[in-house]
Each structure stands twice: as structure tokens, then as C-alpha cells.
Design a protein around this motif. Sequence first.
Motif, PDB file in Angstrom:
ATOM      1  N   GLU A 249      11.141  -4.783   1.914  1.00  0.00           N
ATOM      2  CA  GLU A 249      12.084  -5.408   2.848  1.00  0.00           C
ATOM      3  C   GLU A 249      11.428  -5.628   4.212  1.00  0.00           C
ATOM      4  N   TYR A 250      10.683  -4.638   4.680  1.00  0.00           N
ATOM      5  CA  TYR A 250      10.017  -4.737   5.982  1.00  0.00           C
ATOM      6  C   TYR A 250       8.990  -5.869   5.985  1.00  0.00           C
ATOM      7  N   LEU A 251       8.160  -5.930   4.934  1.00  0.00           N
ATOM      8  CA  LEU A 251       7.111  -6.950   4.867  1.00  0.00           C
ATOM      9  C   LEU A 251       7.705  -8.346   4.712  1.00  0.00           C
ATOM     10  N   ARG A 252       8.748  -8.454   3.907  1.00  0.00           N
ATOM     11  CA  ARG A 252       9.390  -9.767   3.744  1.00  0.00           C
ATOM     12  C   ARG A 252       9.925 -10.266   5.082  1.00  0.00           C
ATOM     13  N   ALA A 253      10.541  -9.369   5.827  1.00  0.00           N
ATOM     14  CA  ALA A 253      11.111  -9.767   7.119  1.00  0.00           C
ATOM     15  C   ALA A 253      10.019 -10.108   8.129  1.00  0.00           C
ATOM     16  N   ALA A 254       8.985  -9.267   8.228  1.00  0.00           N
ATOM     17  CA  ALA A 254       7.946  -9.468   9.245  1.00  0.00           C
ATOM     18  C   ALA A 254       7.102 -10.703   8.959  1.00  0.00           C
ATOM     19  N   LEU A 255       6.620 -10.825   7.736  1.00  0.00           N
ATOM     20  CA  LEU A 255       5.784 -11.978   7.391  1.00  0.00           C
ATOM     21  C   LEU A 255       6.598 -13.261   7.413  1.00  0.00           C
ATOM     22  N   GLY A 256       7.822 -13.181   6.905  1.00  0.00           N
ATOM     23  CA  GLY A 256       8.670 -14.367   6.900  1.00  0.00           C
ATOM     24  C   GLY A 256       8.994 -14.850   8.297  1.00  0.00           C
ATOM     25  N   ALA A 257       9.254 -13.912   9.221  1.00  0.00           N
ATOM     26  CA  ALA A 257       9.582 -14.300  10.593  1.00  0.00           C
ATOM     27  C   ALA A 257       8.421 -15.039  11.245  1.00  0.00           C
ATOM     28  N   ASN A 258       7.199 -14.523  11.068  1.00  0.00           N
ATOM     29  CA  ASN A 258       6.037 -15.194  11.653  1.00  0.00           C
ATOM     30  C   ASN A 258       5.785 -16.550  11.007  1.00  0.00           C
ATOM     31  N   SER A 259       5.949 -16.625   9.682  1.00  0.00           N
ATOM     32  CA  SER A 259       5.745 -17.904   8.999  1.00  0.00           C
ATOM     33  C   SER A 259       6.758 -18.947   9.460  1.00  0.00           C
ATOM     34  N   ARG A 260       8.032 -18.537   9.523  1.00  0.00           N
ATOM     35  CA  ARG A 260       9.068 -19.492   9.938  1.00  0.00           C
ATOM     36  C   ARG A 260       8.867 -19.929  11.382  1.00  0.00           C
TER      37      ARG A 260
ATOM     38  N   LYS B  91       0.858  -1.179   0.000  1.00  0.00           N
ATOM     39  CA  LYS B  91       0.000   0.000   0.000  1.00  0.00           C
ATOM     40  C   LYS B  91       0.897   1.233   0.000  1.00  0.00           C
ATOM     41  N   GLU B  92       1.158   1.752  -1.185  1.00  0.00           N
ATOM     42  CA  GLU B  92       2.187   2.774  -1.348  1.00  0.00           C
ATOM     43  C   GLU B  92       1.895   4.041  -0.564  1.00  0.00           C
ATOM     44  N   ASP B  93       0.627   4.450  -0.507  1.00  0.00           N
ATOM     45  CA  ASP B  93       0.330   5.722   0.156  1.00  0.00           C
ATOM     46  C   ASP B  93       0.418   5.638   1.679  1.00  0.00           C
ATOM     47  N   ALA B  94       0.697   4.430   2.224  1.00  0.00           N
ATOM     48  CA  ALA B  94       0.841   4.281   3.673  1.00  0.00           C
ATOM     49  C   ALA B  94       2.294   4.160   4.103  1.00  0.00           C
ATOM     50  N   ILE B  95       3.220   4.121   3.169  1.00  0.00           N
ATOM     51  CA  ILE B  95       4.613   3.807   3.489  1.00  0.00           C
ATOM     52  C   ILE B  95       5.226   4.843   4.429  1.00  0.00           C
ATOM     53  N   THR B  96       5.141   6.118   4.091  1.00  0.00           N
ATOM     54  CA  THR B  96       5.829   7.131   4.904  1.00  0.00           C
ATOM     55  C   THR B  96       5.224   7.268   6.294  1.00  0.00           C
ATOM     56  N   ALA B  97       3.914   7.098   6.395  1.00  0.00           N
ATOM     57  CA  ALA B  97       3.270   7.198   7.708  1.00  0.00           C
ATOM     58  C   ALA B  97       3.718   6.078   8.636  1.00  0.00           C
ATOM     59  N   ILE B  98       4.038   4.920   8.076  1.00  0.00           N
ATOM     60  CA  ILE B  98       4.394   3.764   8.901  1.00  0.00           C
ATOM     61  C   ILE B  98       5.904   3.611   9.053  1.00  0.00           C
ATOM     62  N   LEU B  99       6.642   3.847   7.968  1.00  0.00           N
ATOM     63  CA  LEU B  99       8.080   3.583   7.989  1.00  0.00           C
ATOM     64  C   LEU B  99       8.934   4.846   8.018  1.00  0.00           C
ATOM     65  N   GLY B 100       8.314   6.022   7.906  1.00  0.00           N
ATOM     66  CA  GLY B 100       9.084   7.261   7.960  1.00  0.00           C
ATOM     67  C   GLY B 100       9.174   7.968   6.630  1.00  0.00           C
ATOM     68  N   GLN B 101       9.485   9.246   6.678  1.00  0.00           N
ATOM     69  CA  GLN B 101       9.482  10.096   5.488  1.00  0.00           C
ATOM     70  C   GLN B 101      10.496   9.680   4.434  1.00  0.00           C
ATOM     71  N   ASP B 102      11.574   9.038   4.828  1.00  0.00           N
ATOM     72  CA  ASP B 102      12.608   8.661   3.870  1.00  0.00           C
ATOM     73  C   ASP B 102      12.372   7.286   3.249  1.00  0.00           C
ATOM     74  N   ALA B 103      11.331   6.588   3.683  1.00  0.00           N
ATOM     75  CA  ALA B 103      11.087   5.223   3.191  1.00  0.00           C
ATOM     76  C   ALA B 103      10.366   5.244   1.851  1.00  0.00           C
ATOM     77  N   GLY B 104      10.638   4.212   1.064  1.00  0.00           N
ATOM     78  CA  GLY B 104       9.979   4.049  -0.226  1.00  0.00           C
ATOM     79  C   GLY B 104       9.517   2.615  -0.402  1.00  0.00           C
ATOM     80  N   VAL B 105       9.202   2.241  -1.627  1.00  0.00           N
ATOM     81  CA  VAL B 105       8.689   0.896  -1.911  1.00  0.00           C
ATOM     82  C   VAL B 105       9.717  -0.171  -1.548  1.00  0.00           C
ATOM     83  N   ALA B 106      10.983   0.082  -1.837  1.00  0.00           N
ATOM     84  CA  ALA B 106      12.018  -0.913  -1.533  1.00  0.00           C
ATOM     85  C   ALA B 106      12.072  -1.213  -0.035  1.00  0.00           C
ATOM     86  N   GLN B 107      11.986  -0.175   0.795  1.00  0.00           N
ATOM     87  CA  GLN B 107      12.013  -0.371   2.253  1.00  0.00           C
ATOM     88  C   GLN B 107      10.753  -1.102   2.730  1.00  0.00           C
ATOM     89  N   ALA B 108       9.608  -0.797   2.110  1.00  0.00           N
ATOM     90  CA  ALA B 108       8.364  -1.481   2.480  1.00  0.00           C
ATOM     91  C   ALA B 108       8.437  -2.960   2.130  1.00  0.00           C
TER      92      ALA B 108
END
Length: 326
Positions: free
Chosen positions: A296-307, A277-294
Motif C-alpha cells: 500500500e505504501y509503495l503503490r501510494a508513493a510511486l503512484g503519486a510521483n508518477s501522476r 524487500k520483506e526484511d526491511a518492512i518493520t525498520a521502515i514502516l514499524g513493528q506492526d507493518a507487514g507485506v500488505a502495508q508495504a
Amino acid sequence: MVKSDTLSAGLREVEHGIDVDAPAEAVYALIADVAAWPRLFPPTVHVEHVERSADATEEVIQIWATANGEAKTWRSRRELNPAERTIRFRQVVSQPPIAAMGGTWIIEPRDGGCRVRLLHDYRAVEGDPRGLAWIDEAVDRNSAKELAALKANAELAAGRADLLLEFTDSVRIDGSAAHAYEFIDRADQWQRRLPHVARVRLEEDAPGLQVLEMDTHAKDGSTHTTRSVRVCLPEARTITYKQTVLPGLMALHTGRWAFVEDGDGVIASSQHTVIVKEDAITAILGQDAGVAQAREYLRAALGANSRATLGHAKAYAEGLRADARR
């Protein structure tokens, strides 16, 4: 929505439509590919082929989806005509309050894009006016969601593929696929079995069709509430789900648990498909975050719970095998 009643009492005919800034052939291909529907259409959770002709122009599919917030499943017969870009469908066995339902997808080329028309005709069981009103609402709501999502995904595929994230985590289990599957199926036990699950509520009004709501702890200390519809197929050892209430960084999240036996045990996997959800990135991850950071964040969070969940399923299945050998 265009609505009309035909001369045959109780039969309703409605039409919905939308303009899409993508080629007609590409849009037709999206609708024809039922495997993509959970990603494409918000109400759809899972679709499987039951029958298919050799030339792939006729098929029977099983659909699991939501209608007015309720989880439903039914079979539809489809006739596909790629030359005319039309797909006719008819429910084989409908669920109350629907007595019968069918319709047609029509994709009409226009300058630089296309017009998509979605036609429905349906009856309520015993002509019940309340049932008909329920169907009216479900068709209107789902059609609007499906067409808007079709437009967004078709246009996304043309220019923003970076928003789509797909990945799989796997573990090997020295145990039974049935026991590992059981651990994931019995999500009502997750609050006491999984440390990252703070609260869980599981409803299963029809066998194998579940609604799962839970609060999950993230590594940063936050807690996220999610709600999913799950299709559990014990014979296939698969559980497919779609989140209907999502954390703020995702516009879509579908997944699939699968357990496959081979000569050395079981391969247990957790697959995710996410649209950022591109329009939510800066509100959640900060003003300097973009799609690449989102991503990375989702891959890490979802992957950690799945594993973590796969690890506990592994311990459960291997523990039962060890007990049986004693």
C-alpha cells in the motif's frame, strides 16, 4: 566459477552454476521469456525481439544492461530447445572490449528442483589482457547476480507472489506524443520542472542510453536517492528504466513510460514493477507493518510521483500545442 583457456589463444571458457528449488520446466520458461528479464536479472534493463522464427526456437534480441557499472547494449542470437531445456546464445555485434561472446543455459532436473549451468566463451578485442580481465570480471559478477536472482525469483514464484507489485497510472493529453515524450526524456530539466525532484544528474554517453541519478522528496518529508539506467526509444515513444540504487523498501524496481496517440490525443502511462524487500518492512514502516502495508505504501508513493510527473508532462505538451495555435 570454473574457468579454462582453450587451445585457441585468447578464447576463454567459463562456467557458473546454482541449485534451484523449483521445477526445471518452470526455470527454463523464466529464462526463455526475455520480456521478464528486467525483473529477473539485476544487470538487465530492457530486452526487445528484433527477429523471431515462426516456431519461436530461433530469435535475435536487443539487450540493454549494465556491466561493471557501465550501461551497454548489444544483440544476441538465441537457439531455444525446450525438450532438452537448453538455450544457446551468441552476440551478433559485441561492444568493446568484447570481440566475441556466446554460451549456453543448461537446466538439469534434480530431485524436487534443478541445477542451472551457465556457460560462456569469449574473446577480448585484439587479445588485450586488460580487456580480457575486464570481461572476466563482468561475466563473473553478472553471472553470479543472474543465477542468484534466477533462484530467488523462481522460488518466489512458487510461494511468495505477494511480494510482487505491478501497476500503471495514465493520463490523457491534448497534445503531441513527441512533446510529452520529450518532457520525460529531458530528465536533466526535472529539478526545475518537477517540485518533488530535489537534485538530478543525467549522463547519456550513447544516444538513448541514459544513467539518471536524482533525489526525490516523499510526502512524509524524507528524501530518497535513486539511480536508474534508462533506455529511450523516441520512435516507439517509450522510455524503459531500471533502478540500480533503490529506496530501502524495494528489492527491485523497473518501469516504463509510454505515449500512444489515438484519435482523441495521447494516452500517457507510467508502469511500475516492484518486488518488496520483506526484511526491511518493520525498520521502515514499524513493528506492526507487514507485506500488505508495504504494498500500500509503495503503490501510494510511486503512484503519486508518477501522476505528478505525468501531470507536468501534460501541461508541457498542451502548452506547446496552445502556443502553436496562437
